[in-house]
Design a protein around this motif. Structure first.
Motif, PDB file in Angstrom:
ATOM      1  N   PRO A  21       6.764   1.535  18.955  1.00  0.00           N
ATOM      2  CA  PRO A  21       6.000   0.539  18.319  1.00  0.00           C
ATOM      3  C   PRO A  21       4.359   0.986  18.723  1.00  0.00           C
ATOM      4  CG  PRO A  21       7.026  -0.517  20.170  1.00  0.00           C
ATOM      5  CD  PRO A  21       7.834   0.813  19.837  1.00  0.00           C
ATOM      6  N   HIS A  22       4.073   1.263  19.735  1.00  0.00           N
ATOM      7  CA  HIS A  22       2.861   1.749  20.332  1.00  0.00           C
ATOM      8  C   HIS A  22       2.125   2.635  19.573  1.00  0.00           C
ATOM      9  CE1 HIS A  22       5.404   4.699  22.449  1.00  0.00           C
ATOM     10  NE2 HIS A  22       4.204   5.429  22.455  1.00  0.00           N
ATOM     11  N   ILE A  23       2.881   3.422  18.524  1.00  0.00           N
ATOM     12  CA  ILE A  23       2.335   4.342  17.718  1.00  0.00           C
ATOM     13  C   ILE A  23       2.181   3.908  16.235  1.00  0.00           C
ATOM     14  CG2 ILE A  23       2.673   6.626  16.675  1.00  0.00           C
ATOM     15  CD1 ILE A  23       3.838   7.696  19.352  1.00  0.00           C
ATOM     16  N   TYR A  24       3.416   3.148  15.790  1.00  0.00           N
ATOM     17  CA  TYR A  24       3.711   2.926  14.620  1.00  0.00           C
ATOM     18  C   TYR A  24       3.155   1.213  14.347  1.00  0.00           C
ATOM     19  CZ  TYR A  24       6.027   7.340  14.152  1.00  0.00           C
ATOM     20  OH  TYR A  24       6.308   8.608  13.799  1.00  0.00           O
ATOM     21  N   GLY A  25       3.044   0.836  15.356  1.00  0.00           N
ATOM     22  CA  GLY A  25       2.801  -0.790  15.256  1.00  0.00           C
ATOM     23  C   GLY A  25       4.215  -1.685  15.362  1.00  0.00           C
ATOM     24  N   PRO A  26       3.872  -2.782  15.649  1.00  0.00           N
ATOM     25  CA  PRO A  26       5.019  -3.742  15.849  1.00  0.00           C
ATOM     26  C   PRO A  26       5.907  -3.807  14.355  1.00  0.00           C
ATOM     27  CG  PRO A  26       3.545  -4.953  15.613  1.00  0.00           C
ATOM     28  CD  PRO A  26       2.754  -3.549  15.844  1.00  0.00           C
ATOM     29  N   PRO A  27       7.278  -3.785  14.175  1.00  0.00           N
ATOM     30  CA  PRO A  27       7.797  -3.578  13.077  1.00  0.00           C
ATOM     31  C   PRO A  27       7.549  -4.802  11.956  1.00  0.00           C
ATOM     32  CG  PRO A  27       9.581  -3.686  14.828  1.00  0.00           C
ATOM     33  CD  PRO A  27       8.197  -3.590  15.440  1.00  0.00           C
ATOM     34  N   ARG A  28       7.057  -6.058  12.668  1.00  0.00           N
ATOM     35  CA  ARG A  28       6.719  -7.083  11.531  1.00  0.00           C
ATOM     36  C   ARG A  28       5.580  -6.639  10.840  1.00  0.00           C
ATOM     37  NH1 ARG A  28       4.708  -8.530  16.646  1.00  0.00           N
ATOM     38  NH2 ARG A  28       2.370  -8.892  16.434  1.00  0.00           N
ATOM     39  N   ALA A  29       4.639  -5.561  11.152  1.00  0.00           N
ATOM     40  CA  ALA A  29       3.655  -4.999  10.466  1.00  0.00           C
ATOM     41  C   ALA A  29       4.211  -4.315   9.234  1.00  0.00           C
ATOM     42  CB  ALA A  29       2.620  -4.207  11.453  1.00  0.00           C
ATOM     43  N   TRP A  30       5.302  -3.723   9.434  1.00  0.00           N
ATOM     44  CA  TRP A  30       5.803  -2.434   8.206  1.00  0.00           C
ATOM     45  C   TRP A  30       6.827  -2.977   7.730  1.00  0.00           C
ATOM     46  CZ3 TRP A  30       9.940  -0.431  10.510  1.00  0.00           C
ATOM     47  CH2 TRP A  30       9.922  -0.306  11.801  1.00  0.00           C
ATOM     48  N   GLN A  31       7.758  -3.956   8.455  1.00  0.00           N
ATOM     49  CA  GLN A  31       8.910  -4.193   7.905  1.00  0.00           C
ATOM     50  C   GLN A  31       9.384  -4.265   6.374  1.00  0.00           C
ATOM     51  OE1 GLN A  31      10.792  -7.130  10.430  1.00  0.00           O
ATOM     52  NE2 GLN A  31       9.589  -8.773   9.677  1.00  0.00           N
ATOM     53  N   ARG A  32       8.295  -5.009   5.682  1.00  0.00           N
ATOM     54  CA  ARG A  32       8.560  -5.282   4.209  1.00  0.00           C
ATOM     55  C   ARG A  32       7.958  -3.982   3.494  1.00  0.00           C
ATOM     56  NH1 ARG A  32       6.231 -11.224   5.050  1.00  0.00           N
ATOM     57  NH2 ARG A  32       7.993 -12.220   5.610  1.00  0.00           N
ATOM     58  N   PRO A  55      14.019   0.248   1.832  1.00  0.00           N
ATOM     59  CA  PRO A  55      13.167  -0.851   2.651  1.00  0.00           C
ATOM     60  C   PRO A  55      13.319  -0.411   4.089  1.00  0.00           C
ATOM     61  CG  PRO A  55      14.820  -1.702   1.067  1.00  0.00           C
ATOM     62  CD  PRO A  55      15.123  -0.520   1.315  1.00  0.00           C
ATOM     63  N   CYS A  56      11.981  -0.841   4.919  1.00  0.00           N
ATOM     64  CA  CYS A  56      11.889  -0.274   6.123  1.00  0.00           C
ATOM     65  C   CYS A  56      12.519  -1.373   6.980  1.00  0.00           C
ATOM     66  CB  CYS A  56      10.470  -0.336   6.461  1.00  0.00           C
ATOM     67  SG  CYS A  56       9.729   0.916   6.156  1.00  0.00           S
ATOM     68  N   MET A 104       1.034  -1.303  -0.089  1.00  0.00           N
ATOM     69  CA  MET A 104      -0.069  -0.143   0.112  1.00  0.00           C
ATOM     70  C   MET A 104       0.935   1.324  -0.080  1.00  0.00           C
ATOM     71  SD  MET A 104      -2.880   1.245   2.537  1.00  0.00           S
ATOM     72  CE  MET A 104      -2.004   0.880   4.038  1.00  0.00           C
ATOM     73  N   LEU A 105       0.563   2.054  -0.794  1.00  0.00           N
ATOM     74  CA  LEU A 105       1.282   3.528  -0.966  1.00  0.00           C
ATOM     75  C   LEU A 105       0.572   4.388  -0.117  1.00  0.00           C
ATOM     76  CD1 LEU A 105       3.685   5.030  -2.246  1.00  0.00           C
ATOM     77  CD2 LEU A 105       2.098   5.737  -3.881  1.00  0.00           C
ATOM     78  N   ILE A 106       1.451   5.081   0.800  1.00  0.00           N
ATOM     79  CA  ILE A 106       0.818   6.165   1.586  1.00  0.00           C
ATOM     80  C   ILE A 106       1.526   7.549   1.264  1.00  0.00           C
ATOM     81  CG2 ILE A 106       0.555   7.170   3.915  1.00  0.00           C
ATOM     82  CD1 ILE A 106       0.350   4.298   4.864  1.00  0.00           C
ATOM     83  N   ARG A 107       0.990   8.407   0.511  1.00  0.00           N
ATOM     84  CA  ARG A 107       1.686   9.593  -0.132  1.00  0.00           C
ATOM     85  C   ARG A 107       1.638  10.674   1.237  1.00  0.00           C
ATOM     86  NH1 ARG A 107       2.758   9.702  -5.243  1.00  0.00           N
ATOM     87  NH2 ARG A 107       1.526   8.246  -6.447  1.00  0.00           N
ATOM     88  N   ASP A 108       3.080  11.307   1.073  1.00  0.00           N
ATOM     89  CA  ASP A 108       3.034  12.428   1.891  1.00  0.00           C
ATOM     90  C   ASP A 108       2.888  13.691   1.043  1.00  0.00           C
ATOM     91  OD1 ASP A 108       3.883  14.843   3.485  1.00  0.00           O
ATOM     92  OD2 ASP A 108       5.727  13.615   4.049  1.00  0.00           O
ATOM     93  N   GLY A 109       1.605  14.396   1.351  1.00  0.00           N
ATOM     94  CA  GLY A 109       1.209  15.313   0.268  1.00  0.00           C
ATOM     95  C   GLY A 109       2.153  16.440   0.513  1.00  0.00           C
ATOM     96  N   GLU A 110       2.805  16.703   1.858  1.00  0.00           N
ATOM     97  CA  GLU A 110       3.465  17.863   1.878  1.00  0.00           C
ATOM     98  C   GLU A 110       4.872  17.721   1.649  1.00  0.00           C
ATOM     99  OE1 GLU A 110       2.966  19.378   5.871  1.00  0.00           O
ATOM    100  OE2 GLU A 110       0.952  19.177   5.760  1.00  0.00           O
ATOM    101  N   GLY A 111       5.337  16.662   2.103  1.00  0.00           N
ATOM    102  CA  GLY A 111       6.789  16.220   1.482  1.00  0.00           C
ATOM    103  C   GLY A 111       7.766  17.086   2.527  1.00  0.00           C
ATOM    104  N   ASP A 112       9.124  17.082   2.187  1.00  0.00           N
ATOM    105  CA  ASP A 112      10.199  17.695   2.956  1.00  0.00           C
ATOM    106  C   ASP A 112      11.006  18.378   1.875  1.00  0.00           C
ATOM    107  OD1 ASP A 112       9.786  17.394   5.812  1.00  0.00           O
ATOM    108  OD2 ASP A 112       9.645  15.366   5.055  1.00  0.00           O
TER     109      ASP A 112
END
Length: 65
Positions: free
Chosen positions: A32-43, A60-61, A1-9
């Motif tokens: 991880p309490h904010i972003y979720g456990p790494p296994r949820a986003w590591q790929r 890669p994350c 899933m792509l999550i775009r950062d509309g503002e960017g840096d």
């Protein structure tokens, strides 16, 4: 899933963008309490683009930060 950062840096170069991604990854691992456990986003990947949306690189994350 792509999550775009509309503002960017606005960053001076690719090295600065890469450093920001690595800082973000450190924060994600630290909170991880904010972003979720790494296994949820590591790929997932961070896609760094230029102002026109052209892909400069992908980080890669599971990259050590």
């Amino acid at each position: 899933m792509l999550i775009r950062d509309g503002e960017g840096d606005a960053l001076p170069d690719l090295a600065a963008a890469r450093a920001l991604v690595l800082d973000t990854l450190r924060e994600m691992r630290r909170l991880p309490h904010i972003y979720g456990p790494p296994r949820a986003w590591q790929r997932d990947v961070f896609v760094i683009t230029d102002e026109a949306g052209g892909v400069l690189t992908e980080i890669p994350c599971d990259t050590p930060a």
